[in-house]
Scaffold this motif. Sequence first.
Motif, PDB file in Angstrom:
ATOM      1  N   VAL A  48     171.297 -53.057  30.060  1.00  0.00           N
ATOM      2  CA  VAL A  48     169.964 -53.277  29.672  1.00  0.00           C
ATOM      3  C   VAL A  48     169.715 -52.491  28.150  1.00  0.00           C
ATOM      4  N   TYR A  49     170.369 -51.297  28.524  1.00  0.00           N
ATOM      5  CA  TYR A  49     170.125 -50.409  27.055  1.00  0.00           C
ATOM      6  C   TYR A  49     170.799 -51.508  26.152  1.00  0.00           C
ATOM      7  N   LEU A  50     172.159 -52.014  26.041  1.00  0.00           N
ATOM      8  CA  LEU A  50     172.701 -52.703  25.033  1.00  0.00           C
ATOM      9  C   LEU A  50     171.914 -53.939  24.735  1.00  0.00           C
ATOM     10  N   LEU A  51     171.017 -54.406  25.604  1.00  0.00           N
ATOM     11  CA  LEU A  51     170.699 -55.580  25.228  1.00  0.00           C
ATOM     12  C   LEU A  51     168.921 -55.598  24.429  1.00  0.00           C
ATOM     13  N   CYS A  52     168.383 -54.472  25.117  1.00  0.00           N
ATOM     14  CA  CYS A  52     166.971 -54.275  24.699  1.00  0.00           C
ATOM     15  C   CYS A  52     167.015 -53.536  23.319  1.00  0.00           C
ATOM     16  N   ASN A  53     167.686 -52.799  22.951  1.00  0.00           N
ATOM     17  CA  ASN A  53     167.669 -52.010  22.005  1.00  0.00           C
ATOM     18  C   ASN A  53     167.906 -52.571  20.509  1.00  0.00           C
ATOM     19  N   PRO A  54     168.681 -53.746  20.504  1.00  0.00           N
ATOM     20  CA  PRO A  54     168.768 -54.497  19.336  1.00  0.00           C
ATOM     21  C   PRO A  54     167.468 -55.327  19.249  1.00  0.00           C
ATOM     22  N   ILE A  55     166.877 -55.719  20.269  1.00  0.00           N
ATOM     23  CA  ILE A  55     165.502 -56.089  20.048  1.00  0.00           C
ATOM     24  C   ILE A  55     164.471 -55.108  19.634  1.00  0.00           C
ATOM     25  N   VAL A  56     164.661 -53.972  19.989  1.00  0.00           N
ATOM     26  CA  VAL A  56     163.636 -52.900  19.382  1.00  0.00           C
ATOM     27  C   VAL A  56     163.942 -52.752  17.962  1.00  0.00           C
ATOM     28  N   ILE A  57     165.090 -52.657  17.552  1.00  0.00           N
ATOM     29  CA  ILE A  57     165.477 -52.449  16.219  1.00  0.00           C
ATOM     30  C   ILE A  57     164.996 -53.816  15.157  1.00  0.00           C
ATOM     31  N   ILE A  58     165.177 -54.899  15.943  1.00  0.00           N
ATOM     32  CA  ILE A  58     164.640 -56.208  14.946  1.00  0.00           C
ATOM     33  C   ILE A  58     163.332 -55.876  14.774  1.00  0.00           C
TER      34      ILE A  58
ATOM     35  N   TYR B 252     184.245 -45.299  54.268  1.00  0.00           N
ATOM     36  CA  TYR B 252     183.647 -46.576  53.948  1.00  0.00           C
ATOM     37  C   TYR B 252     182.368 -46.260  53.271  1.00  0.00           C
ATOM     38  N   TYR B 253     181.413 -45.582  54.033  1.00  0.00           N
ATOM     39  CA  TYR B 253     180.076 -45.300  53.335  1.00  0.00           C
ATOM     40  C   TYR B 253     180.093 -44.777  52.197  1.00  0.00           C
ATOM     41  N   GLN B 254     180.638 -43.651  52.087  1.00  0.00           N
ATOM     42  CA  GLN B 254     180.993 -42.726  50.828  1.00  0.00           C
ATOM     43  C   GLN B 254     181.435 -43.691  49.765  1.00  0.00           C
ATOM     44  N   ALA B 255     182.682 -44.565  49.970  1.00  0.00           N
ATOM     45  CA  ALA B 255     183.118 -45.337  48.804  1.00  0.00           C
ATOM     46  C   ALA B 255     182.193 -46.302  48.486  1.00  0.00           C
ATOM     47  N   HIS B 256     181.428 -46.931  49.448  1.00  0.00           N
ATOM     48  CA  HIS B 256     180.421 -47.885  49.098  1.00  0.00           C
ATOM     49  C   HIS B 256     179.289 -47.493  48.493  1.00  0.00           C
ATOM     50  N   LYS B 257     178.946 -46.432  48.580  1.00  0.00           N
ATOM     51  CA  LYS B 257     178.049 -45.638  48.011  1.00  0.00           C
ATOM     52  C   LYS B 257     178.129 -45.193  46.312  1.00  0.00           C
ATOM     53  N   ARG B 258     179.471 -44.879  46.140  1.00  0.00           N
ATOM     54  CA  ARG B 258     179.862 -44.567  44.897  1.00  0.00           C
ATOM     55  C   ARG B 258     180.056 -45.744  43.962  1.00  0.00           C
ATOM     56  N   VAL B 259     180.494 -47.084  44.579  1.00  0.00           N
ATOM     57  CA  VAL B 259     180.718 -48.368  43.859  1.00  0.00           C
ATOM     58  C   VAL B 259     179.127 -48.578  43.499  1.00  0.00           C
ATOM     59  N   LYS B 260     178.249 -48.493  44.335  1.00  0.00           N
ATOM     60  CA  LYS B 260     176.701 -48.808  44.068  1.00  0.00           C
ATOM     61  C   LYS B 260     176.256 -48.089  43.039  1.00  0.00           C
ATOM     62  N   GLU B 261     176.618 -46.854  42.798  1.00  0.00           N
ATOM     63  CA  GLU B 261     176.158 -45.742  41.683  1.00  0.00           C
ATOM     64  C   GLU B 261     176.820 -46.272  40.495  1.00  0.00           C
ATOM     65  N   ILE B 262     178.236 -46.677  40.291  1.00  0.00           N
ATOM     66  CA  ILE B 262     178.756 -47.075  39.290  1.00  0.00           C
ATOM     67  C   ILE B 262     178.235 -48.426  38.839  1.00  0.00           C
ATOM     68  N   LYS B 263     177.927 -49.375  39.900  1.00  0.00           N
ATOM     69  CA  LYS B 263     177.338 -50.884  39.465  1.00  0.00           C
ATOM     70  C   LYS B 263     176.051 -50.332  38.799  1.00  0.00           C
ATOM     71  N   GLU B 264     175.296 -49.668  39.303  1.00  0.00           N
ATOM     72  CA  GLU B 264     173.794 -49.400  38.795  1.00  0.00           C
ATOM     73  C   GLU B 264     174.103 -48.795  37.288  1.00  0.00           C
ATOM     74  N   PHE B 265     175.032 -47.801  37.153  1.00  0.00           N
ATOM     75  CA  PHE B 265     175.123 -47.280  35.554  1.00  0.00           C
ATOM     76  C   PHE B 265     175.379 -48.390  34.765  1.00  0.00           C
ATOM     77  N   TYR B 266     176.367 -49.371  35.302  1.00  0.00           N
ATOM     78  CA  TYR B 266     176.794 -50.536  34.208  1.00  0.00           C
ATOM     79  C   TYR B 266     175.484 -51.399  33.990  1.00  0.00           C
ATOM     80  N   GLN B 267     174.693 -51.623  35.063  1.00  0.00           N
ATOM     81  CA  GLN B 267     173.376 -52.466  34.938  1.00  0.00           C
ATOM     82  C   GLN B 267     172.533 -51.711  33.785  1.00  0.00           C
ATOM     83  N   HIS B 268     172.454 -50.228  34.012  1.00  0.00           N
ATOM     84  CA  HIS B 268     171.364 -49.558  33.035  1.00  0.00           C
ATOM     85  C   HIS B 268     172.041 -49.860  31.690  1.00  0.00           C
TER      86      HIS B 268
END
Length: 101
Positions: free
Chosen positions: A30-40, A11-27
């Motif tokens: 942010v990349y997809l939201l910030c870069n259009p602003i930088v381009i503009i 359970y701990y390993q699965a929880h850790k893995r889900v957290k890593e994937i969630k952090e990737f999607y957050q990253h």
Amino acid sequence: METNYTEAERYYQAHKRVKEIKEFYQHLTVYLLCNPIVIIVNLMTSPDYLYFWYSLLGWGVAVVLHGLKAFDRFPFFSKQWEERKIQEFIDKEKGSKKEWE
């Protein structure tokens, strides 16, 4: 009792893995939201010099590496490599303790 420990560890390993994937999607978000602003901003302030490519490429490489790690597709430093290294350090520690005794 061993079964409970194993189940808790899984359970701990699965929880850790889900957290890593969630952090990737957050990253990625942010990349997809910030870069259009930088381009503009780049196009509005200095259209002659397109510096937004540095952000797209540099940050993009970081996002790709983060994704490879989160989904365990990184060719180096995989989970198997981690386990081998951990075991190596444990064996080395055991060996150094025997020398002192």
